[in-house]
Design a protein around this motif. Sequence first.
Motif, PDB file in Angstrom:
ATOM      1  N   GLN A  67       0.820  -1.021   0.003  1.00  0.00           N
ATOM      2  CA  GLN A  67       0.080   0.119   0.021  1.00  0.00           C
ATOM      3  C   GLN A  67       0.801   1.309  -0.083  1.00  0.00           C
ATOM      4  OE1 GLN A  67      -1.805   0.946   3.767  1.00  0.00           O
ATOM      5  NE2 GLN A  67      -3.111   2.500   2.894  1.00  0.00           N
ATOM      6  N   ARG A  68       2.168   1.268   0.899  1.00  0.00           N
ATOM      7  CA  ARG A  68       2.714   2.439   0.837  1.00  0.00           C
ATOM      8  C   ARG A  68       3.482   2.523  -0.587  1.00  0.00           C
ATOM      9  NH1 ARG A  68       4.118   0.921   6.149  1.00  0.00           N
ATOM     10  NH2 ARG A  68       5.898  -0.428   5.467  1.00  0.00           N
ATOM     11  N   ARG A  69       3.921   1.497  -1.149  1.00  0.00           N
ATOM     12  CA  ARG A  69       4.584   1.482  -2.300  1.00  0.00           C
ATOM     13  C   ARG A  69       3.547   2.079  -3.553  1.00  0.00           C
ATOM     14  NH1 ARG A  69       6.709  -3.501  -1.160  1.00  0.00           N
ATOM     15  NH2 ARG A  69       5.200  -4.522  -2.893  1.00  0.00           N
ATOM     16  N   MET A  70       2.201   1.488  -3.270  1.00  0.00           N
ATOM     17  CA  MET A  70       1.253   2.166  -4.367  1.00  0.00           C
ATOM     18  C   MET A  70       0.856   3.582  -4.042  1.00  0.00           C
ATOM     19  SD  MET A  70      -1.105   1.636  -6.458  1.00  0.00           S
ATOM     20  CE  MET A  70      -1.291  -0.143  -7.010  1.00  0.00           C
ATOM     21  N   ALA A 139      -8.239   8.558 -16.535  1.00  0.00           N
ATOM     22  CA  ALA A 139      -7.930   7.374 -16.655  1.00  0.00           C
ATOM     23  C   ALA A 139      -6.789   6.833 -15.934  1.00  0.00           C
ATOM     24  CB  ALA A 139      -7.447   7.007 -18.209  1.00  0.00           C
ATOM     25  N   ILE A 140      -5.678   7.442 -15.623  1.00  0.00           N
ATOM     26  CA  ILE A 140      -4.681   7.138 -14.518  1.00  0.00           C
ATOM     27  C   ILE A 140      -5.073   7.314 -13.181  1.00  0.00           C
ATOM     28  CG2 ILE A 140      -2.479   7.889 -13.534  1.00  0.00           C
ATOM     29  CD1 ILE A 140      -1.747   8.923 -16.591  1.00  0.00           C
ATOM     30  N   LEU A 141      -5.989   7.992 -12.951  1.00  0.00           N
ATOM     31  CA  LEU A 141      -6.666   8.161 -11.480  1.00  0.00           C
ATOM     32  C   LEU A 141      -7.545   6.992 -11.246  1.00  0.00           C
ATOM     33  CD1 LEU A 141      -7.414  12.022 -11.126  1.00  0.00           C
ATOM     34  CD2 LEU A 141      -5.452  10.804  -9.943  1.00  0.00           C
ATOM     35  N   THR A 142      -8.274   6.564 -12.410  1.00  0.00           N
ATOM     36  CA  THR A 142      -9.369   5.599 -12.130  1.00  0.00           C
ATOM     37  C   THR A 142      -8.559   4.225 -11.860  1.00  0.00           C
ATOM     38  OG1 THR A 142     -10.859   6.515 -13.710  1.00  0.00           O
ATOM     39  CG2 THR A 142     -10.924   3.907 -13.303  1.00  0.00           C
ATOM     40  N   GLU A 143      -7.374   4.002 -12.579  1.00  0.00           N
ATOM     41  CA  GLU A 143      -6.376   2.893 -12.704  1.00  0.00           C
ATOM     42  C   GLU A 143      -5.787   2.834 -11.243  1.00  0.00           C
ATOM     43  OE1 GLU A 143      -3.236   2.597 -15.455  1.00  0.00           O
ATOM     44  OE2 GLU A 143      -2.248   1.099 -13.957  1.00  0.00           O
ATOM     45  N   SER A 144      -5.349   3.875 -10.614  1.00  0.00           N
ATOM     46  CA  SER A 144      -5.016   3.898  -9.213  1.00  0.00           C
ATOM     47  C   SER A 144      -5.901   3.816  -8.265  1.00  0.00           C
ATOM     48  CB  SER A 144      -4.302   5.437  -9.093  1.00  0.00           C
ATOM     49  OG  SER A 144      -3.427   5.773  -9.800  1.00  0.00           O
ATOM     50  N   ASN A 146      -8.589   1.561  -8.626  1.00  0.00           N
ATOM     51  CA  ASN A 146      -8.699   0.152  -8.785  1.00  0.00           C
ATOM     52  C   ASN A 146      -7.748  -0.406  -8.080  1.00  0.00           C
ATOM     53  OD1 ASN A 146     -11.015   0.678 -10.332  1.00  0.00           O
ATOM     54  ND2 ASN A 146      -9.860   0.121 -12.303  1.00  0.00           N
ATOM     55  N   LYS A 147      -6.494  -0.177  -8.314  1.00  0.00           N
ATOM     56  CA  LYS A 147      -5.319  -0.828  -7.521  1.00  0.00           C
ATOM     57  C   LYS A 147      -5.737  -0.729  -6.201  1.00  0.00           C
ATOM     58  CE  LYS A 147      -1.839  -0.536 -10.945  1.00  0.00           C
ATOM     59  NZ  LYS A 147      -0.652   0.142 -11.390  1.00  0.00           N
ATOM     60  N   LEU A 148      -5.974   0.538  -5.432  1.00  0.00           N
ATOM     61  CA  LEU A 148      -6.361   0.717  -4.114  1.00  0.00           C
ATOM     62  C   LEU A 148      -7.363  -0.087  -3.615  1.00  0.00           C
ATOM     63  CD1 LEU A 148      -5.691   2.293  -1.613  1.00  0.00           C
ATOM     64  CD2 LEU A 148      -7.196   3.966  -2.293  1.00  0.00           C
ATOM     65  N   GLN A 149      -8.404  -0.318  -4.410  1.00  0.00           N
ATOM     66  CA  GLN A 149      -9.604  -1.263  -3.925  1.00  0.00           C
ATOM     67  C   GLN A 149      -9.071  -2.568  -3.878  1.00  0.00           C
ATOM     68  OE1 GLN A 149     -12.689  -0.428  -6.635  1.00  0.00           O
ATOM     69  NE2 GLN A 149     -13.483   1.655  -5.706  1.00  0.00           N
ATOM     70  N   GLU A 150      -8.443  -3.082  -4.628  1.00  0.00           N
ATOM     71  CA  GLU A 150      -7.568  -4.326  -4.741  1.00  0.00           C
ATOM     72  C   GLU A 150      -6.956  -4.646  -3.257  1.00  0.00           C
ATOM     73  OE1 GLU A 150      -7.035  -4.920  -9.586  1.00  0.00           O
ATOM     74  OE2 GLU A 150      -5.133  -5.245  -8.154  1.00  0.00           O
ATOM     75  N   LEU A 151      -5.912  -3.636  -2.983  1.00  0.00           N
ATOM     76  CA  LEU A 151      -5.275  -3.670  -1.791  1.00  0.00           C
ATOM     77  C   LEU A 151      -6.369  -3.703  -0.735  1.00  0.00           C
ATOM     78  CD1 LEU A 151      -2.363  -1.246  -2.321  1.00  0.00           C
ATOM     79  CD2 LEU A 151      -2.136  -3.671  -1.870  1.00  0.00           C
ATOM     80  N   GLN A 152      -7.267  -2.839  -0.655  1.00  0.00           N
ATOM     81  CA  GLN A 152      -8.417  -3.012   0.481  1.00  0.00           C
ATOM     82  C   GLN A 152      -9.039  -4.282   0.633  1.00  0.00           C
ATOM     83  OE1 GLN A 152     -10.490   0.467  -0.621  1.00  0.00           O
ATOM     84  NE2 GLN A 152      -9.494   1.820   0.747  1.00  0.00           N
TER      85      GLN A 152
END
Length: 185
Positions: A67-70, A139-144, A146-152
């Motif tokens: 999460q910190r890296r993300m 698009a970049i913010l949406t991708e970010s 999505n990655k955050l939701q996967e981590l959650q």
Amino acid sequence: MVITETKRQMHETLELKEEEIAQLRSCIKQMTTQGEELREQKEKSERAAFEELERALSTAQKTEEAQRRMKAEMDEQIKAIERTSEEERLSLQHELSRVKQEAVDIMKEKSQSEYLKLTQEKEQQGSLALEELELQKKAILTESENKLQELQQEAETYRTSREDIRFTNLLGLFHTDLQSEIDIL
């Protein structure tokens, strides 16, 4: 006769006492064995629980590190987007000013309708370029996101200890920070 009877009774009493002692010894041995088994089971359970806790903590630490890296990557992407957007905006403003100046020069030689047409085309090009930048940023913010939701979701799987509760709080703070940065954009 009395002595014989007394001896017989004493002998019977001794036999009864010996039987009781044998039963008590058997009971003590059984209880000792059960105690040993319970102690072993307890130790195994404690070891298993400790190993499970270590695995959960390790997973939570890995997820927190990810999460910190993300967050660092997303922060860097957001800064890059902001820099690019600002550069593009300045470039477009400069181009628009240049085009307007050209239009003023052309207007001196051509009719009013040609000037308006040229200005509208250039302004439309500038608007389209700005819209394209905005779409790329989204698009970049949406991708970010999505990655955050996967981590959650991954963090939800490993909520088995107090450390996980702290981790969830960190995720909430991170999401709030991310939302603030998105709102700023």
